[in-house]
Write an enzyme that holds these catalytic residues in place. Sequence first.
Site, PDB file in Angstrom:
ATOM      1  N   ASN A  79       3.453   8.646   6.598  1.00 46.40           N
ATOM      2  CA  ASN A  79       2.148   8.888   6.839  1.00 46.40           C
ATOM      3  C   ASN A  79       1.636  10.185   8.144  1.00 46.40           C
ATOM      4  O   ASN A  79       3.054  10.070   8.913  1.00 46.40           O
ATOM      5  CB  ASN A  79       0.453   8.425   6.966  1.00 46.40           C
ATOM      6  CG  ASN A  79       1.157   6.948   5.442  1.00 46.40           C
ATOM      7  OD1 ASN A  79       0.515   5.883   5.728  1.00 46.40           O
ATOM      8  ND2 ASN A  79       0.757   7.546   4.412  1.00 46.40           N
ATOM      9  N   ARG A 106      -6.272  16.310   3.027  1.00 46.73           N
ATOM     10  CA  ARG A 106      -7.370  14.845   2.916  1.00 46.73           C
ATOM     11  C   ARG A 106      -8.274  14.212   3.742  1.00 46.73           C
ATOM     12  O   ARG A 106      -8.803  15.604   4.570  1.00 46.73           O
ATOM     13  CB  ARG A 106      -6.178  14.041   3.559  1.00 46.73           C
ATOM     14  CG  ARG A 106      -4.247  13.637   2.928  1.00 46.73           C
ATOM     15  CD  ARG A 106      -4.688  13.035   0.784  1.00 46.73           C
ATOM     16  NE  ARG A 106      -4.299  13.005  -0.147  1.00 46.73           N
ATOM     17  CZ  ARG A 106      -3.237  13.985  -0.379  1.00 46.73           C
ATOM     18  NH1 ARG A 106      -3.988  15.116  -0.205  1.00 46.73           N
ATOM     19  NH2 ARG A 106      -2.190  14.348  -0.992  1.00 46.73           N
ATOM     20  N   THR A 150      -6.976   6.439  -4.116  1.00 52.41           N
ATOM     21  CA  THR A 150      -6.137   7.433  -5.085  1.00 52.41           C
ATOM     22  C   THR A 150      -6.313   6.502  -6.763  1.00 52.41           C
ATOM     23  O   THR A 150      -5.424   7.216  -7.117  1.00 52.41           O
ATOM     24  CB  THR A 150      -5.143   6.832  -5.265  1.00 52.41           C
ATOM     25  OG1 THR A 150      -4.403   5.472  -4.607  1.00 52.41           O
ATOM     26  CG2 THR A 150      -4.133   7.482  -3.292  1.00 52.41           C
ATOM     27  N   TYR A 164       0.180   1.389  -7.382  1.00 56.33           N
ATOM     28  CA  TYR A 164      -0.513   1.262  -6.126  1.00 56.33           C
ATOM     29  C   TYR A 164      -2.239   1.177  -6.172  1.00 56.33           C
ATOM     30  O   TYR A 164      -2.691   0.171  -6.528  1.00 56.33           O
ATOM     31  CB  TYR A 164      -0.247   1.772  -4.483  1.00 56.33           C
ATOM     32  CG  TYR A 164      -1.168   2.037  -4.258  1.00 56.33           C
ATOM     33  CD1 TYR A 164      -1.665   0.649  -3.226  1.00 56.33           C
ATOM     34  CD2 TYR A 164      -2.058   3.259  -3.574  1.00 56.33           C
ATOM     35  CE1 TYR A 164      -2.084   0.732  -2.443  1.00 56.33           C
ATOM     36  CE2 TYR A 164      -3.280   2.653  -2.373  1.00 56.33           C
ATOM     37  CZ  TYR A 164      -3.309   1.734  -1.791  1.00 56.33           C
ATOM     38  OH  TYR A 164      -3.738   1.844  -1.501  1.00 56.33           O
ATOM     39  N   TYR A 175     -11.092   3.490   0.053  1.00 56.69           N
ATOM     40  CA  TYR A 175     -11.166   3.995   1.501  1.00 56.69           C
ATOM     41  C   TYR A 175      -9.989   5.549   2.200  1.00 56.69           C
ATOM     42  O   TYR A 175      -9.157   5.728   0.069  1.00 56.69           O
ATOM     43  CB  TYR A 175      -9.839   3.768   2.327  1.00 56.69           C
ATOM     44  CG  TYR A 175     -10.031   1.697   2.283  1.00 56.69           C
ATOM     45  CD1 TYR A 175     -10.851   1.054   2.403  1.00 56.69           C
ATOM     46  CD2 TYR A 175      -8.598   1.433   2.665  1.00 56.69           C
ATOM     47  CE1 TYR A 175     -11.583  -0.220   2.280  1.00 56.69           C
ATOM     48  CE2 TYR A 175      -8.814  -0.426   3.290  1.00 56.69           C
ATOM     49  CZ  TYR A 175     -10.171  -1.170   2.893  1.00 56.69           C
ATOM     50  OH  TYR A 175     -10.805  -2.406   3.264  1.00 56.69           O
ATOM     51  N   LYS A 218       0.566  -1.507  -0.062  1.00 60.65           N
ATOM     52  CA  LYS A 218      -0.198  -0.212   0.254  1.00 60.65           C
ATOM     53  C   LYS A 218       0.865   1.615   0.433  1.00 60.65           C
ATOM     54  O   LYS A 218       0.506   2.162   0.474  1.00 60.65           O
ATOM     55  CB  LYS A 218      -1.304   0.168   1.670  1.00 60.65           C
ATOM     56  CG  LYS A 218       0.102  -0.122   2.875  1.00 60.65           C
ATOM     57  CD  LYS A 218      -1.131   0.636   3.793  1.00 60.65           C
ATOM     58  CE  LYS A 218       0.119   0.519   5.024  1.00 60.65           C
ATOM     59  NZ  LYS A 218      -0.532   1.228   6.051  1.00 60.65           N
TER      60      LYS A 218
HETATM   61  N1  UFG Z   1       2.666  15.104   5.013  1.00 57.13           N
HETATM   62  C1  UFG Z   1       3.222  16.066   5.613  1.00 57.13           C
HETATM   63  N2  UFG Z   1       4.290  15.520   6.349  1.00 57.13           N
HETATM   64  C2  UFG Z   1       4.113  13.933   6.338  1.00 57.13           C
HETATM   65  C3  UFG Z   1       3.648  13.215   6.026  1.00 57.13           C
HETATM   66  C4  UFG Z   1       2.400  13.660   5.162  1.00 57.13           C
HETATM   67  O1  UFG Z   1       2.938  17.067   5.080  1.00 57.13           O
HETATM   68  O2  UFG Z   1       5.198  13.959   6.537  1.00 57.13           O
HETATM   69  C5  UFG Z   1       0.748  15.419   3.966  1.00 57.13           C
HETATM   70  C6  UFG Z   1       1.009  15.583   2.591  1.00 57.13           C
HETATM   71  O3  UFG Z   1       1.992  15.851   1.332  1.00 57.13           O
HETATM   72  C7  UFG Z   1      -0.315  15.017   2.586  1.00 57.13           C
HETATM   73  C8  UFG Z   1      -1.257  14.668   3.788  1.00 57.13           C
HETATM   74  O4  UFG Z   1      -0.778  14.684   4.565  1.00 57.13           O
HETATM   75  O5  UFG Z   1      -0.707  16.236   2.078  1.00 57.13           O
HETATM   76  C9  UFG Z   1      -1.643  13.024   3.742  1.00 57.13           C
HETATM   77  O6  UFG Z   1      -0.064  12.724   3.563  1.00 57.13           O
HETATM   78  P1  UFG Z   1      -0.471  11.044   3.906  1.00 57.13           P
HETATM   79  O7  UFG Z   1       1.185  10.678   3.717  1.00 57.13           O
HETATM   80  O8  UFG Z   1      -0.332  11.051   5.445  1.00 57.13           O
HETATM   81  O9  UFG Z   1      -1.275  10.600   3.095  1.00 57.13           O
HETATM   82  P2  UFG Z   1      -1.778  10.447   1.321  1.00 57.13           P
HETATM   83  O10 UFG Z   1      -3.222  10.549   1.260  1.00 57.13           O
HETATM   84  O11 UFG Z   1      -0.718  10.836   1.183  1.00 57.13           O
HETATM   85  O12 UFG Z   1      -2.013   8.432   1.065  1.00 57.13           O
HETATM   86  C10 UFG Z   1      -2.456   7.460   2.304  1.00 57.13           C
HETATM   87  C11 UFG Z   1      -2.408   6.205   2.120  1.00 57.13           C
HETATM   88  C12 UFG Z   1      -2.130   5.651   0.576  1.00 57.13           C
HETATM   89  C13 UFG Z   1      -3.301   5.792   0.185  1.00 57.13           C
HETATM   90  C14 UFG Z   1      -3.690   7.369  -0.231  1.00 57.13           C
HETATM   91  C15 UFG Z   1      -5.335   7.434  -0.544  1.00 57.13           C
HETATM   92  O13 UFG Z   1      -0.672   6.611   2.690  1.00 57.13           O
HETATM   93  O14 UFG Z   1      -1.805   4.481   0.846  1.00 57.13           O
HETATM   94  O15 UFG Z   1      -3.772   7.472   1.180  1.00 57.13           O
HETATM   95  O16 UFG Z   1      -5.282   8.561  -0.620  1.00 57.13           O
HETATM   96  F1  UFG Z   1      -3.987   5.240  -1.023  1.00 57.13           F
END
Ligand code: UFG
Length: 344
Positions: free
Chosen positions: A204, A236, A133, A155, A182, A91
Site C-alpha cells: 500500500n 483515493r 472495493t 476480496y 472503508y 484483505k
Molecule cells: N500506489 C502506488 N505505489 C505503491 C502503492 C500504491 O503508486 O507502491 C498507488 C495505487 O496505484 C493507487 C494508490 O496508490 O492508485 C493507493 O493504493 P493502495 O495500495 O494504498 O490502496 P488501494 O486503493 O489499492 O487498496 C486499499 C487496500 C484494500 C482495500 C482498498 C479499498 O489495500 O485492501 O484500499 O479501496 F480494499
Amino acid sequence: MASLLITGGAGFIGSHTVLVLLEAGHELVVLDNFANSSPIALDRVMELAPADASKRLQVIEGDVRCAEDLDRAFCAASASIAGVVHFAGRKAVRESVEQPLLYWDVNLGGTRSLAEAMGRHGCGLVVFSSTATVYGEPEVFPLLEEMPTPPVHPYAQTKLAAEQMLAALVRSQDWRVASLRYFNPVGAHPSGRIGEDPNGIPNNLFPYITQVAAGRLERLRVFGDDYPTRDGTGERDYLHVMDLAEAHAVALDHLLQHQGAAQVTLNLGTGHARSVLEVVQAFERATGISIPYEVLPRRAGDVPKLEASPESAAQVLGWRASRSLEQMCRDGWAWQRANPNGYQ
Ligand code: UFG
C-alpha cells in the site's frame, strides 16, 4: 457500558478501535489468531488506555472459523456479549485472486461461523468491516451506498457476500447490523506507539512512502500517470485510522441504542480523493523529508479513482472524518520512525 467481542482486534484498524472503545469504558474480549497481526499491538494499546482498562480487556488467541474458539471468547466476558465488531479477515486484493478459496473460507466462512456463535450466545448485533472495493470500477463520484456493487475480485466478492448474509439475519431474526465500507485508512495513533505493520515490502502507498522516508526503500514506484484523473495518478479517499476507529464506537452506540431490527450500510471516507502525487507532496510538507519516485506502468487491478460520499455516515451516525491529510502523514511517519521494524 457494554461487553463487546472484537474479532481481529490486534490488527491495524482493530487495535486503534480497541483503544477508542476502552477509552469509552467498554469491556472487551479480543479474539485474534495473529495470522497478520501481533499481540504486542495490544500491549501497546494497554499502555495508552486508561489505568483501569487492564480489568476490561481479555485477549483470546483463536480463529473465527472455529466454534470452540468463539465459544471461549463469548464466555470470557464477565457479562454477556452485547455486540460484536468483526474485523477478522484477509484483505489483500492480489492474494485473493491467487487464493480465492482462502478468501471464501476466512471472510465468508468466518463470518458465518461467527454469526452461528452469536446465535448460540443470544447476540444479534454486529459492526462489520467492509470495503470500498465492493463498488468495483466506478465512474461516477462521489460514491453513494445505493450505487451498484459489482465486485471484481474475491476480496470484494467475499466482503459483499458477508454483508448480504448479515442483511438476511436482519430480515429473518431482527439483527442489528452496521456494514462499514472503508475507503483508504492510513496514519497511526498520534503517540506513535501503535500503527500499521505490514509483512515484508508494503503493497500500500502510505507504508511504502514511510519506508522510503526511513531509508528502508530507495524510491516510491508510482503505478501509472496516465489515468483520467487530475494529474494522471490514481486517486483515493484516504482517512485517518483514528477517525475510522471513532466511527466504530459511534456505530456501536447507534446500534446499541436502536430498538428492533436495524441495518445500516455506510461509506467511511472523507469525501476528498487525493492523487498519489498529492499524497507525496503532503508527506514532504508534513515531514520535511523528500520522497524520490519513479513512474511505472499501471498496477493490474487498480481503478483510477475511489471517493466516498460521507453524507450518509454524517446523517445516520453524526460522524465525519476530521483529521487532515497532513495529520495522516505526520502520525504515520511518527509511528514508522519510532518503530522501524514494526512490532518486532
Ligand atoms: N500506489 C502506488 N505505489 C505503491 C502503492 C500504491 O503508486 O507502491 C498507488 C495505487 O496505484 C493507487 C494508490 O496508490 O492508485 C493507493 O493504493 P493502495 O495500495 O494504498 O490502496 P488501494 O486503493 O489499492 O487498496 C486499499 C487496500 C484494500 C482495500 C482498498 C479499498 O489495500 O485492501 O484500499 O479501496 F480494499
